[in-house]
Motif scaffolding. Structure first.
Motif, PDB file in Angstrom:
ATOM      1  N   ALA A  24       9.183 -25.582  28.490  1.00 20.14           N
ATOM      2  CA  ALA A  24       8.270 -25.744  29.618  1.00 20.14           C
ATOM      3  C   ALA A  24       8.287 -24.520  30.519  1.00 20.14           C
ATOM      4  N   GLY A  25       9.470 -23.911  30.698  1.00 20.21           N
ATOM      5  CA  GLY A  25       9.554 -22.714  31.525  1.00 20.21           C
ATOM      6  C   GLY A  25       8.752 -21.564  30.968  1.00 20.21           C
ATOM      7  N   LEU A  26       8.732 -21.406  29.655  1.00 23.06           N
ATOM      8  CA  LEU A  26       7.908 -20.363  29.047  1.00 23.06           C
ATOM      9  C   LEU A  26       6.426 -20.628  29.310  1.00 23.06           C
ATOM     10  N   GLY A  27       6.039 -21.906  29.244  1.00 25.84           N
ATOM     11  CA  GLY A  27       4.654 -22.239  29.562  1.00 25.84           C
ATOM     12  C   GLY A  27       4.301 -21.955  31.006  1.00 25.84           C
ATOM     13  N   VAL A  28       5.248 -22.191  31.915  1.00 21.48           N
ATOM     14  CA  VAL A  28       5.016 -21.879  33.327  1.00 21.48           C
ATOM     15  C   VAL A  28       4.806 -20.383  33.515  1.00 21.48           C
ATOM     16  N   CYS A  29       5.620 -19.569  32.842  1.00 14.76           N
ATOM     17  CA  CYS A  29       5.464 -18.110  32.959  1.00 14.76           C
ATOM     18  C   CYS A  29       4.107 -17.649  32.451  1.00 14.76           C
ATOM     19  N   LEU A  30       3.622 -18.269  31.383  1.00 18.25           N
ATOM     20  CA  LEU A  30       2.335 -17.874  30.817  1.00 18.25           C
ATOM     21  C   LEU A  30       1.166 -18.360  31.664  1.00 18.25           C
ATOM     22  N   THR A  31       1.385 -19.345  32.509  1.00 17.65           N
ATOM     23  CA  THR A  31       0.321 -19.884  33.355  1.00 17.65           C
ATOM     24  C   THR A  31       0.149 -19.089  34.638  1.00 17.65           C
ATOM     25  N   ALA A  32       1.158 -18.371  35.041  1.00 19.24           N
ATOM     26  CA  ALA A  32       1.155 -17.702  36.340  1.00 19.24           C
ATOM     27  C   ALA A  32       0.087 -16.629  36.396  1.00 19.24           C
ATOM     28  N   GLY A  33      -0.573 -16.562  37.560  1.00 17.80           N
ATOM     29  CA  GLY A  33      -1.562 -15.533  37.821  1.00 17.80           C
ATOM     30  C   GLY A  33      -1.021 -14.476  38.760  1.00 17.80           C
ATOM     31  N   PRO A  34      -1.880 -13.603  39.255  1.00 15.64           N
ATOM     32  CA  PRO A  34      -1.406 -12.509  40.113  1.00 15.64           C
ATOM     33  C   PRO A  34      -0.696 -12.967  41.375  1.00 15.64           C
ATOM     34  N   ARG A  35      -1.038 -14.130  41.899  1.00 16.88           N
ATOM     35  CA  ARG A  35      -0.398 -14.585  43.134  1.00 16.88           C
ATOM     36  C   ARG A  35       0.786 -15.518  42.883  1.00 16.88           C
ATOM     37  N   ASP A  36       1.211 -15.627  41.619  1.00 19.58           N
ATOM     38  CA  ASP A  36       2.311 -16.533  41.265  1.00 19.58           C
ATOM     39  C   ASP A  36       3.545 -15.759  40.842  1.00 19.58           C
ATOM     40  N   LYS A  37       3.762 -14.605  41.431  1.00 23.30           N
ATOM     41  CA  LYS A  37       4.932 -13.797  41.076  1.00 23.30           C
ATOM     42  C   LYS A  37       6.230 -14.538  41.372  1.00 23.30           C
ATOM     43  N   VAL A  38       6.281 -15.253  42.493  1.00 26.90           N
ATOM     44  CA  VAL A  38       7.480 -15.996  42.860  1.00 26.90           C
ATOM     45  C   VAL A  38       7.759 -17.104  41.847  1.00 26.90           C
ATOM     46  N   VAL A  39       6.721 -17.712  41.315  1.00 27.93           N
ATOM     47  CA  VAL A  39       6.897 -18.766  40.314  1.00 27.93           C
ATOM     48  C   VAL A  39       7.580 -18.207  39.076  1.00 27.93           C
ATOM     49  N   VAL A  40       7.149 -17.029  38.638  1.00 27.13           N
ATOM     50  CA  VAL A  40       7.762 -16.423  37.457  1.00 27.13           C
ATOM     51  C   VAL A  40       9.216 -16.060  37.736  1.00 27.13           C
ATOM     52  N   GLU A  41       9.495 -15.527  38.921  1.00 29.85           N
ATOM     53  CA  GLU A  41      10.872 -15.153  39.257  1.00 29.85           C
ATOM     54  C   GLU A  41      11.805 -16.358  39.236  1.00 29.85           C
ATOM     55  N   LYS A  42      11.375 -17.470  39.823  1.00 29.46           N
ATOM     56  CA  LYS A  42      12.221 -18.664  39.831  1.00 29.46           C
ATOM     57  C   LYS A  42      12.398 -19.229  38.426  1.00 29.46           C
ATOM     58  N   THR A  43      11.369 -19.152  37.616  1.00 29.33           N
ATOM     59  CA  THR A  43      11.486 -19.637  36.242  1.00 29.33           C
ATOM     60  C   THR A  43      12.458 -18.789  35.437  1.00 29.33           C
ATOM     61  N   LEU A  44      12.398 -17.472  35.638  1.00 27.81           N
ATOM     62  CA  LEU A  44      13.329 -16.585  34.929  1.00 27.81           C
ATOM     63  C   LEU A  44      14.770 -16.849  35.348  1.00 27.81           C
ATOM     64  N   ASP A  45      14.969 -17.237  36.605  1.00 29.80           N
ATOM     65  CA  ASP A  45      16.324 -17.563  37.059  1.00 29.80           C
ATOM     66  C   ASP A  45      16.886 -18.781  36.336  1.00 29.80           C
ATOM     67  N   LEU A  46      15.997 -19.691  35.935  1.00 31.39           N
ATOM     68  CA  LEU A  46      16.461 -20.867  35.207  1.00 31.39           C
ATOM     69  C   LEU A  46      16.964 -20.512  33.812  1.00 31.39           C
ATOM     70  N   PHE A  47      16.447 -19.411  33.244  1.00 37.59           N
ATOM     71  CA  PHE A  47      16.893 -18.996  31.913  1.00 37.59           C
ATOM     72  C   PHE A  47      18.325 -18.442  31.941  1.00 37.59           C
ATOM     73  N   ARG A  48      18.715 -17.915  33.098  1.00 37.45           N
ATOM     74  CA  ARG A  48      20.069 -17.380  33.285  1.00 37.45           C
ATOM     75  C   ARG A  48      20.362 -16.164  32.413  1.00 37.45           C
ATOM     76  N   MET A  49      19.389 -15.572  31.809  1.00 34.74           N
ATOM     77  CA  MET A  49      19.604 -14.388  30.981  1.00 34.74           C
ATOM     78  C   MET A  49      18.482 -13.390  31.217  1.00 34.74           C
ATOM     79  N   LEU A  50      18.840 -12.126  31.336  1.00 27.78           N
ATOM     80  CA  LEU A  50      17.886 -11.019  31.400  1.00 27.78           C
ATOM     81  C   LEU A  50      16.878 -11.190  32.526  1.00 27.78           C
ATOM     82  N   SER A  51      17.272 -11.870  33.589  1.00 24.27           N
ATOM     83  CA  SER A  51      16.339 -12.105  34.692  1.00 24.27           C
ATOM     84  C   SER A  51      15.923 -10.788  35.341  1.00 24.27           C
TER      85      SER A  51
END
Length: 1464
Positions: free
Chosen positions: A1030-1057
């Motif tokens: 689901a987190g990968l899908g969230v990253c692919l959904t993000a638009g130009p104003r959703d940079k914070v959404v991608v950052e928080k999702t990457l933090d959930l992966f705990r790797m290569l953030s």
């Protein structure tokens, strides 16, 4: 003197057309250029009744002025001059042809002397397609015989047509193309350009290769490089069109949506069945399919899709449209072919019945008659409006208009693109029409511009976006394109976005430059070219802003004023440069404000749009907003906010229409105020506006609103009022902070206002139990599919609830200690809780989270106990109404945020409170829920909601990828709403819903991040897998104003953030160098070791949760979101070669090569993990990983070896790499089996689905060569490296790549370093089946054999030797098609000659003869079951004898070989 007096002088550069009474009759139905009067006689007579039709409309480009024919001789022409007499004589001469008019034929070209057509055989002697040549000879012979009995012109026509350059130079590769050219050439005579081209080609054929090279060098020296590049590009385009004609011969009668056809060609093919079909026969369908596939596999995916799109757009050229914008039947076009020959008599009272093409309508806008200009503009407006409607129709959930039979088949996307394309030059015509002196023409022109800029569609999208409290930024609508993939980053897509038109080209041509050295350099053609890249930029560049300002200053009509303001809003939304152009246009903003305040008592729709314009401009930056406030524009444009209705009855007396205007105006004014608040301004205005604001903050009487049908108008104001409070709450200082003074020029809100505002918001929460409100939601359960007023009413209420919840959450967010509200993060606590915190929790539990209506639960079809508003919202989210789904998601988001924040605040307060509550204290049911924790009591429902939104997001991210269908300028240059993409592309409610779902899903995953620690291991594994997918899908959904959404999702992966942030979330910004020039740098997050500002102990680090933005407008350009689907492969695909790191500037994290190596090693583990999770069977959440092409996955592994083998030095990395190869090998075997089931057994080309060159980059062969070079230099036969290289010899790899890989390995003499077949990636059958039949590869195999490149490969058992023996043996000794016999014999002779001269190859040749196909092959079973071993060998030797073709020396070699075979 009388003759001179009778003539009229042509007047140029006049403001009005000078026409006398005698000339007025000649303007009936005609088109004359504005400002130009043709030299006509002043004493011409009026048209008199004759047997001919009424004088027809004429275009100015059709020659001299047409004069009615005088059929009565010279009786009526006594007063005319000699010129008129001459014309009458000509009329008489033309009358004599009436008797033979029915036998008239088109004028033929003059026959060239010395043309001997009987030399045709010599020209086509070298053609391999003998059947086609003989067919042509037979047909030409029939015409040769006909020449003796029929007229000579027909023979001349054939000869002259076949003499054209495109048909005189026929070879085996262009014969099929010439057939189409013959069809075209017999309809019209050869033009002057064709004659010149024929002479040039004849001259070139006489020149030697040295002379041609010398002439080319001379031309290139004399020509400007830019001009040379343009000419080369034009030649390539002509060549593409030339070859594309062969696919159109057999498909003329197909739909207009799929093919390109010239209108004249189509008419000719439908009307004539003579010479055109006799000269050349169309190719068969199978041949066309093969050629289509070969073209597809030889070009990149982007170029092939672009060519297909170009074909669709070109097909619109011949479509004709009615005045209502519908496509008309083209059968009537043959009668009224010329649009200028239409009048009421000839068209039976309906001149527009035959319709107009887009180019004809654009040409009609330059008529001298104002009515015709307005008519053409209305037609264009109707066509564009209908096209935009059909493009965006799937955004609405249902189609309101009834489709006619033409609309179902018309490609409206292509219609939109062609109209806005460069050929019709619509932008130039519209700019000219804006300067018209007729108001009707100017208004019609404004409507067209308004439609082209997608003003209404843009505003609908932005209006819904403004309702969402989490969308603070607005996105610019300028068209953009991606930068090209770079080999240094593994050819990964998803580079920085760039504007289609450079911002430096937006500024209009200034008047001062007319007198400086730039005079003469700026042309109208420059404006047209820029407009082809971006329509809006073209208009601004042509000076539309000063013209619009002038129209506003001349007191326009209400309709025109509204249209002008809409255009200005669209320009301001385009980009910061266009917004600045609007601001800098002298007196423009002042004129708009003055017109707004001119009449304070009558509200017009243009006033609403005027406020919206200033709001959009204020979003540009803080400076602009502050200037509006200081200049008094804000106060002047928001005076209605101070008016307080005395009662609801008083407001309802205004009437429906007046309430609608008042509501829309107040909403826009509140939005303007909210923008200022977000910058930190105008916060102090709250005390002055509160009396009027309080009226809308209180819940109204819903029964009265429904009775007067003004529920939407009232709830819209209430919703926006709470959104204003949400922004004001963001300006609250921390409740426990000692620093409450404002900083800089920003203002803060006071906590003294919060208590009453929270009480008003709680009243709205309690309205859910209101009987009138319950009716709205009950109606939704009873009618699940039809849309009624109650459904819409529920949507309006949901928007208010969403605004209320977000306002309450923002207030609770400020009740913090430090910069967080979670006690688990900082181990902190709050000293005490305000009274409104538990109050909000109790009311929310009582009215929204507990079953308040047993009857409602029964009607809903669920158990009445435990029924909550939360479950209702989940159900409403899944309805088909997109706006209702949006409102439900926003309401759910706000509700979950509130309960989570309240739980954290209560837990934090318990830690810091010494006096605990007594155990015997009696609590209500709501109090017990609050005591235990709302999240814990709702955990089951929240998990259900999590599953629903995981499935939703996993199915919605595909829509975001549709924004990148084409490259620069495509599919539609300059349109804001999705740039012509289906369904509106990114600018659609469906995409907005997907992004809103993704934000809510991210918050839910953060909540369950801590809750999952107490669940069993099996469930935790399942949840983790679901979370990653689901987190990968969230990253692919993000638009130009959703940079914070991608950052928080990457933090959930705990790797290569940190790596992903630097690679994908960096921004390219302009920075001024020391010398004043600008350069492009990469804006990255600050380094960890950077010097930070001192933070004092008593200071508050989060006094402002909502930051003071510098701009509320975000650009698509200079950033990389949305992410490509394969973005997760970047850690193992972004290793830069060391030799290039000094010359390439990359992100900070990527500067150090050692950093890149560590990223790659971690990336291998990360990619292996997500790949394994994507195939995990314990989850029903589909992973985006499954949609990534296997071509990209295998390519990413190859990129690692471009810089060496350091990634394989550690055993852990080596094992991970090998495991990833094995995993991809299994996927490759599955894909090959599935692909083989879908295609025909003999269609081997369709099995080549690993199209590296087509999917990744058109120059992928260079990449393979570099990879092989590295393999030969440093591998030393490493198995893992060899497995990766041998992958490109797999039969599923496209032919061109396999040939490139083999040639590189053979030339480098490293075939023996490849591993054995059993150790390769994928199974052995994938390399061996189907048998190779490509001539180039078979010849390459044979060349490697005879050049001794396979000698050591045989010894080491390399996969290369196995492939050569298998495929050559199968091709030579297997069933060979007739068209491959020559190739088989040639290969056999080469191998026999090699065997005759090299005794060491005897063993290899014997292996070739004795090689048997695998048992799975049907042929092998037949041979083993029927033929004996001896007869089987004899049959193979007989094939070698046939291959010798009677060569005695080779036959001797075969006899020698036979003896050796018998001994063995």
């Amino acid at each position: 003197m009388e003759k001179e007096k009778g003539k009229k002088v042509k007047v140029l550069s006049t403001s009005s057309l000078q026409i006398n009474e005698n000339d007025a009759s000649h303007l009936v139905g005609s088109i004359v250029e504005k400002g130009i009067s043709h030299s006509l006689n002043s004493n011409l007579s009026f048209p008199k009744p004759t047997v001919l039709p009424f004088p027809v409309a004429r275009h100015r480009s059709h020659g001299p002025h047409w004069r009615p024919l005088n059929s009565k001789g010279d009786d009526d022409n006594e007063g005319d001059d000699s010129d008129n007499n001459v014309e009458d004589e000509e009329d008489k001469n033309f009358q004599e042809f009436a008797r033979v008019a029915t036998f008239a034929k088109p004028v033929q070209r003059r026959r060239k002397k010395g043309l001997d057509f009987r030399k045709w055989k010599e020209i086509t002697q070298d053609d391999k397609k003998t059947s086609s040549s003989s067919d042509v000879d037979v047909k030409l012979q029939s015409y040769d015989d006909k020449e003796e009995n029929e007229s000579v012109p027909e023979w001349d026509q054939i000869c002259s047509d076949l003499q054209r350059p495109g048909q005189a130079y026929l070879t085996s590769s262009t014969l099929s193309c010439s057939s189409s050219n013959n069809i075209r050439s017999e309809q019209k005579s050869v033009s002057v350009e064709s004659e010149i081209d024929a002479e040039n080609r004849a001259r070139i054929r006489q020149m030697s290769s040295e002379e041609i090279a010398e002439a080319q060098a001379e031309i290139m020296e004399k020509m400007h490089p830019a001009l040379l590049k343009v000419l080369q590009k034009r030649g390539q385009e002509k060549l593409k069109k030339h070859f594309s004609l062969k696919s159109e011969v057999g498909t003329v009668s197909e739909s207009v949506n799929g093919h390109i056809q010239d209108p004249q060609d189509e008419k000719h093919l439908h009307t004539e069945n003579g010479i055109s079909h006799a000269v050349m026969t169309p190719p068969s369908k199978e041949k066309l399919d093969d050629e289509k596939f070969s073209r597809k596999t030889s070009t990149s995916t982007s170029s092939s899709s672009w060519n297909a799109w170009s074909n669709r757009v070109e097909a619109i050229r011949e479509l004709r449209f009615s005045l209502a914008g519908d496509v008309v039947d083209s059968e009537r076009v043959s009668v009224y072919d010329n649009v200028t020959e239409r009048d009421y008599l000839r068209t039976e009272g309906d001149p527009g019945a035959a319709g107009y093409t887009i180019k004809e309508a654009v040409a009609l806008t330059r008529s001298v008659i104002p009515g015709q200009r307005a008519l053409a503009l209305h037609l264009l407006s109707s066509v564009l409006d209908k096209a935009l409607h059909y493009i965006c129709k799937d955004r609405t959930g249902h189609v309101a208009k009834v489709e006619n039979k033409f609309d179902k088949s018309v490609d409206w996307e292509a219609v939109w693109a062609f109209a806005l394309g460069p050929e019709p030059e619509l932008v130039l015509s519209l700019r000219m029409c804006l300067d018209d002196n007729h108001n009707s023409v100017v208004l019609a022109c404004g409507k067209v511009v308004q439609c082209v800029l997608s003003c209404d569609a843009n505003e609908n999208y932005c209006d819904i976006s403004d309702k969402i409290a989490t969308c603070d930024m607005e996105i610019c609508t300028a068209p953009i394109f991606r930068s090209r993939p770079d080999i240094n980053f593994g050819f990964l897509q998803g580079g920085f976005w760039k504007y289609s038109a450079k911002p430096s080209n937006i500024l209009p041509f200034s008047e001062d430059s007319m007198h400086n050295e730039t005079e003469g350099k700026h042309t109208i053609q420059d404006d047209v070219v820029v407009a082809g890249q971006d329509f809006t930029v073209g208009l601004v560049r042509m000076g539309i802003l000063p013209r619009l300002r002038y129209l506003l200053e001349t007191d326009p009509t209400t309709a025109l004023e509204e249209c002008i303001i809409s255009i200005l809003i669209a320009i301001a939304r385009h980009s910061p440069t266009c917004a600045n152009a609007v601001l800098k246009c002298e007196r423009l903003i002042k004129t708009i404000v003055n017109r707004f305040t001119a009449d304070n008592f009558e509200i017009r729709s243009s006033m609403i749009k005027s406020v919206r314009l200033l709001k959009v401009l204020a979003r540009l930056d803080r400076k602009t907003c502050l200037e509006f406030i200081k200049s008094g524009y804000f106060q002047a444009m928001t005076w209605n906010l101070y008016q307080n209705p005395s009662s609801m009855d008083h407001w309802l007396k205004l009437g429906k229409e007046k309430c609608k205007l008042v509501s829309a105006l107040i909403v826009e004014q509140m939005r303007f105020w909210r923008v200022c608040i977000q910058y930190g301004y105008c916060v102090s205005y709250f005390s002055e506006m509160f009396p009027a604001l309080c009226f809308w903050l209180n819940p109204p009487s819903f029964e009265k609103l429904v009775e007067n049908n003004v529920l939407y108008e009232s709830t819209s104001i209430s919703r926006q009022a709470y959104l204003v409070l949400e922004s004001l709450a963001g300006r609250l200082p921390n409740l426990f902070s000692k620093q409450c003074e404002p900083t800089g020029d920003s203002e803060v809100w006071s906590w003294s206002y919060v208590g009453p505002m929270v009480d008003l918001a709680i009243k709205w929460v309690a309205t859910r139990s209101d009987p009138e409100v319950s009716k709205f939601f009950e109606a939704l359960k009873e009618r699940r599919h039809d849309f009624t007023f109650q459904d819409l009413s529920a949507t309006h209420l949901l928007w208010v609830y969403a605004a209320v919840t977000h306002m309450l959450f923002r207030v609770l967010e400020r009740v913090t200690w430090g910069d967080t509200i979670s006690p688990l993060e900082n181990k902190g606590h709050v000293p005490w809780l305000p009274e409104f915190v538990p109050k909000i929790g109790l009311e929310l539990v009582k009215y929204w989270l507990m079953g308040f209506s047993a009857s409602f639960g029964t009607k809903f079809g669920r158990d009445s106990e435990g029924e909550s508003f939360m479950k209702e919202l989940v159900y409403l989210r899944q309805k088909d109404d997109i706006e209702m789904s949006l409102a439900s998601t926003c309401c759910l988001n706000g509700m979950v945020k509130i309960i989570n924040t309240i739980d954290n605040l209560i837990q934090s307060a318990k830690i810091g409170t010494c006096s605990l509550p007594r155990k015997d204290l009696s609590l209500s049911e709501e109090g017990k829920v609050l005591e235990d924790g709302i999240v814990n009591r709702c955990l089951v429902e929240l998990r259900y909601i999590l599953d629903v939104f995981m499935l939703s997001v996993s199915s919605e991210w595909h829509r975001i990828q549709s924004t990148e269908s084409f490259g620069r300028g495509g599919p539609v240059p300059g349109a804001g709403i999705g740039w012509g993409a289906p369904g509106g592309g990114f600018w659609s409610e469906t995409v907005l819903l997907a992004q809103t779902d993704a934000r809510f899903l991210l918050y839910l995953m953060e909540i369950f991040e801590n809750a999952s620690k107490d669940v069993p291991l099996t469930e935790e594994t399942t949840f983790t897998t679901q979370q990653v997918n689901a987190g990968l899908g969230v990253c692919l959904t993000a638009g130009p104003r959703d940079k914070v959404v991608v950052e928080k999702t990457l933090d959930l992966f705990r790797m290569l953030s940190s790596y992903f942030r630097s690679r994908w979330l960096s921004e390219k910004v302009k920075s001024k160098a020391v010398d004043g020039s600008s350069s492009m740098d990469i804006k990255t997050p600050p380094k960890v070791g950077a010097c930070l500002e001192t933070i004092y102990e008593d200071s508050d680090t989060s006094s402002m949760t909502s930051p003071c933005y510098n701009s509320l407008m975000i650009e698509w350009a200079h950033q990389k979101l949305p992410l490509p689907v394969h973005f997760y492969l970047s850690p193992i695909s972004t290793i830069l070669p060391r030799k290039q790191t000094d010359s390439i500037k990359v992100d900070d994290v990527l500067q150090d090569p050692s950093n890149l190596l560590e990223v790659a090693k971690c990336g291998l583990f990360f990619v292996l993990g997500v790949e394994a999770m994507s195939n995990f069977q314990g989850t029903n959440i589909p992973s985006p990983i499954q949609h990534v092409s296997l071509t990209w996955k295998l390519h990413s592994l190859s990129v690692n070896f471009l810089v060496g083998m350091e990634i394989l030095e550690q055993d852990r990395s080596r094992d991970t790499f090998e495991a990833l190869q094995d995993l991809y090998g299994e996927l490759l075997d599955k894909a090959r089996v599935n692909q083989s089931k879908e295609v025909i057994s003999d269609d081997k080309k369709h099995l080549e689905f690993l199209r590296f060159q087509s999917e990744i980059h058109e120059s992928y062969s260079t990449f393979i060569e570099e990879l092989v070079e590295q393999f030969s230099a440093i591998s030393y036969g490493d198995v893992i490296f060899g497995r990766q290289v041998s992958l490109y010899l797999h039969r599923c790899v496209e032919t061109s790549n396999r040939l490139t890989a083999w040639n590189a390995l053979s030339n480098g003499r490293v075939l023996e370093l490849l591993p054995p077949l059993e150790k390769c990636i994928s199974g052995a059958e994938g390399y061996l089946e189907p048998t190779e039949d490509d001539e180039g590869i078979l010849e390459a195999y044979t060349k490697s054999w005879v050049s001794d490149a396979l000698d050591r490969a045989e010894i080491r058992g390399s996969v290369a030797y196995t492939l050569v023996v298998h495929h050559l043996s199968s091709f030579i000794f297997g069933d060979c098609p007739k068209d491959k016999l020559l190739l088989r014999n040639r290969l056999a002779r080469s191998l026999l000659r090699d065997y005759a001269g090299k005794q060491k190859h005897e063993g290899m040749f014997l292996n070739l003869i004795h090689h048997k196909k695998p048992p799975t092959c049907v042929m092998g079973e037949q041979l083993n079951g029927v033929l004996s071993e001896k007869s089987w060998l004899e049959s193979r030797l007989e094939i070698l004898v046939e291959g010798c073709e009677g060569n005695s020396s080779l036959l001797t070699v075969v006899e020698k070989l036979k003896a050796v075979v018998e001994k063995s």
